[in-house]
Design a protein around this motif. Structure first.
Motif, mmCIF file in Angstrom:
data_model
loop_
_atom_site.group_PDB
_atom_site.id
_atom_site.type_symbol
_atom_site.label_atom_id
_atom_site.label_comp_id
_atom_site.label_asym_id
_atom_site.label_seq_id
_atom_site.Cartn_x
_atom_site.Cartn_y
_atom_site.Cartn_z
ATOM 1 N N LEU A 27 0.820 -1.211 0.000
ATOM 2 C CA LEU A 27 0.000 0.000 0.000
ATOM 3 C C LEU A 27 0.854 1.260 0.000
ATOM 4 N N GLU A 28 1.963 1.238 0.723
ATOM 5 C CA GLU A 28 2.878 2.384 0.727
ATOM 6 C C GLU A 28 3.461 2.612 -0.661
ATOM 7 N N LYS A 29 3.814 1.546 -1.351
ATOM 8 C CA LYS A 29 4.353 1.670 -2.712
ATOM 9 C C LYS A 29 3.301 2.236 -3.667
ATOM 10 N N ILE A 30 2.075 1.784 -3.500
ATOM 11 C CA ILE A 30 0.984 2.296 -4.339
ATOM 12 C C ILE A 30 0.759 3.779 -4.056
ATOM 13 N N GLN A 31 0.803 4.160 -2.780
ATOM 14 C CA GLN A 31 0.648 5.569 -2.420
ATOM 15 C C GLN A 31 1.755 6.415 -3.039
ATOM 16 N N HIS A 32 2.977 5.914 -3.000
ATOM 17 C CA HIS A 32 4.107 6.628 -3.572
ATOM 18 C C HIS A 32 3.929 6.793 -5.084
ATOM 19 N N LEU A 39 -2.011 11.608 -8.321
ATOM 20 C CA LEU A 39 -3.282 10.954 -8.018
ATOM 21 C C LEU A 39 -3.481 10.983 -6.512
ATOM 22 N N ALA A 40 -4.710 10.969 -6.091
ATOM 23 C CA ALA A 40 -4.977 11.002 -4.652
ATOM 24 C C ALA A 40 -6.019 9.941 -4.295
ATOM 25 N N PHE A 41 -5.829 9.319 -3.145
ATOM 26 C CA PHE A 41 -6.787 8.352 -2.619
ATOM 27 C C PHE A 41 -7.629 9.035 -1.546
ATOM 28 N N ASN A 42 -8.892 8.709 -1.517
ATOM 29 C CA ASN A 42 -9.783 9.203 -0.482
ATOM 30 C C ASN A 42 -9.892 8.107 0.577
ATOM 31 N N THR A 43 -9.316 8.343 1.745
ATOM 32 C CA THR A 43 -9.299 7.302 2.782
ATOM 33 C C THR A 43 -10.690 7.027 3.343
ATOM 34 N N THR A 44 -11.597 7.991 3.262
ATOM 35 C CA THR A 44 -12.944 7.746 3.789
ATOM 36 C C THR A 44 -13.755 6.835 2.867
ATOM 37 N N LYS A 45 -13.380 6.782 1.584
ATOM 38 C CA LYS A 45 -14.089 5.920 0.640
ATOM 39 C C LYS A 45 -13.371 4.609 0.399
ATOM 40 N N SER A 46 -12.206 4.434 0.975
ATOM 41 C CA SER A 46 -11.412 3.226 0.766
ATOM 42 C C SER A 46 -11.705 2.195 1.839
ATOM 43 N N ILE A 47 -11.774 0.935 1.433
ATOM 44 C CA ILE A 47 -12.000 -0.154 2.378
ATOM 45 C C ILE A 47 -11.003 -1.270 2.094
ATOM 46 N N SER A 48 -10.943 -2.203 3.014
ATOM 47 C CA SER A 48 -10.022 -3.322 2.908
ATOM 48 C C SER A 48 -10.814 -4.624 2.999
ATOM 49 N N LEU A 66 -3.784 3.442 5.046
ATOM 50 C CA LEU A 66 -3.644 4.275 3.865
ATOM 51 C C LEU A 66 -3.489 5.708 4.344
ATOM 52 N N LYS A 67 -2.398 6.336 3.989
ATOM 53 C CA LYS A 67 -2.078 7.694 4.453
ATOM 54 C C LYS A 67 -2.082 7.763 5.977
#
Length: 157
Positions: A27-32, A39-48, A66-67
């Protein structure tokens, strides 16, 4: 026997920790990568979710970040209207389709009325517009489901 159980438990705990660490590193690599490409991820809309056929890990819910925020973990996420399930048999999605189809079929029955209802052409158009799209959307994915699950759909409509 007790020693063997303890060894198995230890192996599962070690595997869980290793799995969690690997997932978070990825996940850290994907964030990088996302940051580098603006690009930005929305942590409130992300699930695992964890999909596995390993029965020891079936109830395991890894702590993914995530973040720096802990992601919500769920067993039945919805993606593009398709409900995924950890058993990978589409039963959750098919149950949802049946429920949705029954509600719309009730509407069709309501407007069909015996003495005053809509004519056959209108009912066919209504069925084609309201009910059939529900059944056809994502069929390529859930067509491999067990026959018992597919029979539920046939019995609904």
């Amino acid at each position: 026997m007790m020693q063997k159980l303890e060894e198995n438990s230890y192996c599962i705990i070690t595997l869980d920790h290793k799995l969690e660490t690997t997932l978070n590193d990825t996940l850290e690599k994907i964030q990088h990568f996302a940051y580098e490409h603006k690009l930005a991820f929305n942590t409130t809309k992300s699930i695992s979710s964890l999909f596995t056929t390993n029965r020891h890990l079936f109830n395991y819910q890894p702590k993914n970040f995530l973040k720096g925020q802990l992601l919500e973990s769920t067993k039945t996420p919805t993606y593009l209207g398709f409900t995924l399930d950890t058993e990978i048999n589409s039963s959750k999605h098919i149950n949802r389709l049946c429920e949705k189809g029954r509600k719309r079929l009730q509407l069709l029955k309501y407007i069909s009325g015996r003495d005053w209802g809509a004519d056959a052409g209108t009912l066919k158009i209504t069925y084609t517009a309201l009910i059939r799209p529900i059944l056809e959307y994502g069929y390529q994915i859930y067509q491999v489901a067990a026959n018992t699950n597919l029979k539920k759909l046939e019995n609904t409509i």
